[in-house]
Design a protein around this motif. Structure first.
Motif, PDB file in Angstrom:
ATOM      1  N   VAL A   1       1.712 112.444 118.628  1.00 36.12           N
ATOM      2  CA  VAL A   1       0.946 113.678 118.489  1.00 36.12           C
ATOM      3  C   VAL A   1       0.284 113.738 117.114  1.00 36.12           C
ATOM      4  CG1 VAL A   1       1.058 116.191 118.577  1.00 36.12           C
ATOM      5  CG2 VAL A   1       2.536 114.824 120.065  1.00 36.12           C
TER       6      VAL A   1
ATOM      7  N   VAL B   1       3.931 121.032 116.455  1.00 41.38           N
ATOM      8  CA  VAL B   1       2.931 120.004 116.165  1.00 41.38           C
ATOM      9  C   VAL B   1       2.501 120.131 114.710  1.00 41.38           C
ATOM     10  CG1 VAL B   1       0.569 119.228 116.631  1.00 41.38           C
ATOM     11  CG2 VAL B   1       2.087 119.845 118.517  1.00 41.38           C
TER      12      VAL B   1
ATOM     13  N   ARG C   1      -2.109 119.388 125.350  1.00 43.96           N
ATOM     14  CA  ARG C   1      -1.218 119.695 126.473  1.00 43.96           C
ATOM     15  C   ARG C   1      -0.778 118.451 127.224  1.00 43.96           C
ATOM     16  NH1 ARG C   1      -2.208 124.863 130.206  1.00 43.96           N
ATOM     17  NH2 ARG C   1      -1.885 125.749 128.130  1.00 43.96           N
TER      18      ARG C   1
ATOM     19  N   GLN D   1      12.081 128.150 123.079  1.00 48.92           N
ATOM     20  CA  GLN D   1      11.141 128.081 124.190  1.00 48.92           C
ATOM     21  C   GLN D   1      11.823 128.285 125.534  1.00 48.92           C
ATOM     22  OE1 GLN D   1       8.688 124.584 124.118  1.00 48.92           O
ATOM     23  NE2 GLN D   1       8.026 124.902 121.995  1.00 48.92           N
TER      24      GLN D   1
ATOM     25  N   GLU E   1      -6.185 122.708 122.597  1.00 51.83           N
ATOM     26  CA  GLU E   1      -4.820 122.768 123.129  1.00 51.83           C
ATOM     27  C   GLU E   1      -4.776 122.302 124.583  1.00 51.83           C
ATOM     28  OE1 GLU E   1      -1.363 123.950 125.110  1.00 51.83           O
ATOM     29  OE2 GLU E   1      -3.290 124.926 125.505  1.00 51.83           O
TER      30      GLU E   1
ATOM     31  N   PHE F   1       1.025 128.723 123.487  1.00 48.91           N
ATOM     32  CA  PHE F   1       0.493 127.540 122.809  1.00 48.91           C
ATOM     33  C   PHE F   1      -1.009 127.690 122.580  1.00 48.91           C
ATOM     34  CE2 PHE F   1       3.888 124.248 124.256  1.00 48.91           C
ATOM     35  CZ  PHE F   1       4.834 124.925 123.515  1.00 48.91           C
TER      36      PHE F   1
ATOM     37  N   ARG G   1       2.887 128.147 127.803  1.00 52.42           N
ATOM     38  CA  ARG G   1       1.572 127.495 127.712  1.00 52.42           C
ATOM     39  C   ARG G   1       0.518 128.452 127.169  1.00 52.42           C
ATOM     40  NH1 ARG G   1       0.866 123.704 133.133  1.00 52.42           N
ATOM     41  NH2 ARG G   1       2.588 122.261 132.695  1.00 52.42           N
TER      42      ARG G   1
ATOM     43  N   THR H   1       4.362 125.234 118.653  1.00 52.85           N
ATOM     44  CA  THR H   1       4.304 123.984 119.413  1.00 52.85           C
ATOM     45  C   THR H   1       5.033 122.816 118.756  1.00 52.85           C
ATOM     46  OG1 THR H   1       2.259 123.224 118.341  1.00 52.85           O
ATOM     47  CG2 THR H   1       2.017 124.693 120.223  1.00 52.85           C
TER      48      THR H   1
ATOM     49  N   ILE I   1       2.552 116.766 125.848  1.00 49.03           N
ATOM     50  CA  ILE I   1       3.861 117.428 125.822  1.00 49.03           C
ATOM     51  C   ILE I   1       4.947 116.445 126.235  1.00 49.03           C
ATOM     52  CG2 ILE I   1       5.288 119.210 126.911  1.00 49.03           C
ATOM     53  CD1 ILE I   1       2.828 120.951 127.099  1.00 49.03           C
ATOM     54  N   GLY I   2       5.978 116.330 125.407  1.00 49.96           N
ATOM     55  CA  GLY I   2       7.073 115.404 125.692  1.00 49.96           C
ATOM     56  C   GLY I   2       6.916 114.048 125.039  1.00 49.96           C
TER      57      GLY I   2
END
Length: 289
Positions: free
Chosen positions: A95, A34, A85, A175, A80, A189, A186, A32, A88-89
């Motif tokens: 984050v 992250v 979720r 991805q 998650e 993730f 997803r 991810t 995202i972006g």
């Protein structure tokens, strides 16, 4: 010589637990991108989940482990789906701040249900000592190393040969290409967070058994950062080498000077950032601007 052997065994045991905790960190980052600052608190929650099942509910050991693993999977997937979720972006710093907040929430939940007093948990690993190369070492440390090796080997086999493991590697590499091939990004993730929570539970169980069950388990997660930076943020094998190196360096430093084990991992962290910022096994990234 006996002191050297003792320090080595203690260092490898600590390094094995660190490798398990770092494995979850790397899984999340690979899948991810992250950087999870709540990995230490996942370790804390995992240890208390097992304690609740084994001690409070009086379940048999095997059943308590299964209950703890199931609860850890649910927790990882929930984090998650509900927390990350929707982000995202968003900017990476956003984050990161959310994971820091998540760490505070998880620690607060543990405090609310279990308090801040250290809890006594029955020994799970074998007690007693044995002799290795003329030195007396605790059996629980040796068993902790063995358990960590088996778990890490199982994860390695999963990633290399299982269908879902190959899908996770594909998502980590690209991805967009994984989406084209019909892989649910997803779902991957969520799977990464579930595995991270399970590896943290196992690490927390081992650490609580060889040390103590308390809020201090969460701070142990801070030492994960030198491990993942040394091994590489995106390298699963790097967690094994990084955990062993940091564990040994900490114990050898403690043998030379009391309290040095608290500083030594971060000295290694600074040196690695200066000499090889992407770690021993991490992949350097070159971006055109």
């Amino acid at each position: 010589m006996s002191q050297f052997v003792q320090l080595t065994v203690y260092g490898l045991a600590n390094g094995a637990v660190l490798a398990l905790a770092a494995l979850g960190f790397v899984l999340i980052y690979k899948a991810t991108s992250v950087i999870n600052f709540a990995q230490g608190e996942l370790l804390l929650v995992g240890a208390y989940l097992f304690y609740a099942a084994f001690v409070l509910l009086r379940l048999p050991f095997a059943v308590a482990v299964l209950v703890g693993v199931a609860a850890a999977v649910v927790l990882g997937v929930a984090i998650e789906r509900v927390v990350l979720r929707p982000l995202i972006g968003e900017d990476p710093i956003t984050v990161i701040m959310v994971t820091i907040g998540l760490a505070a929430v998880l620690k607060a939940v543990v405090t609310m249900f279990f308090g801040t007093t250290p809890r006594e948990m029955p020994k799970v690993l074998p007690a007693g000592t044995t002799t290795v190369a003329g030195a007396t070492v605790p059996l629980d440390r040796l068993v902790a190393v063995a358990v960590a090796v088996v778990v890490l080997a199982a994860f390695t086999v999963f990633f290399r040969w299982s269908r879902h493991g190959i899908a996770m590697r594909a998502v980590a590499d690209d991805q967009q290409a994984a989406l084209v091939q019909g892989i649910s990004v997803r779902r991957i993730f969520a799977l990464a967070w579930a595995f991270a929570a399970v590896s943290a539970l196992i690490a927390g169980l081992l650490l609580a058994d060889i040390a103590e069950l308390s809020q201090n388990l969460g701070t142990f997660g801070l030492v994960v950062f030198p491990v993942v930076i040394l091994g590489g943020l995106d390298s699963v094998p790097g967690t094994i080498i990084g955990g062993a190196v940091i564990g040994l360096v900490s114990q050898y430093a403690e043998g030379m000077s009391a309290g040095a084990s608290q500083v030594a991992p971060y000295v290694v962290l600074v040196l690695i950032l200066l000499l090889r910022p992407y770690g021993l096994f991490g992949q350097p990234r070159i971006e055109r601007v």
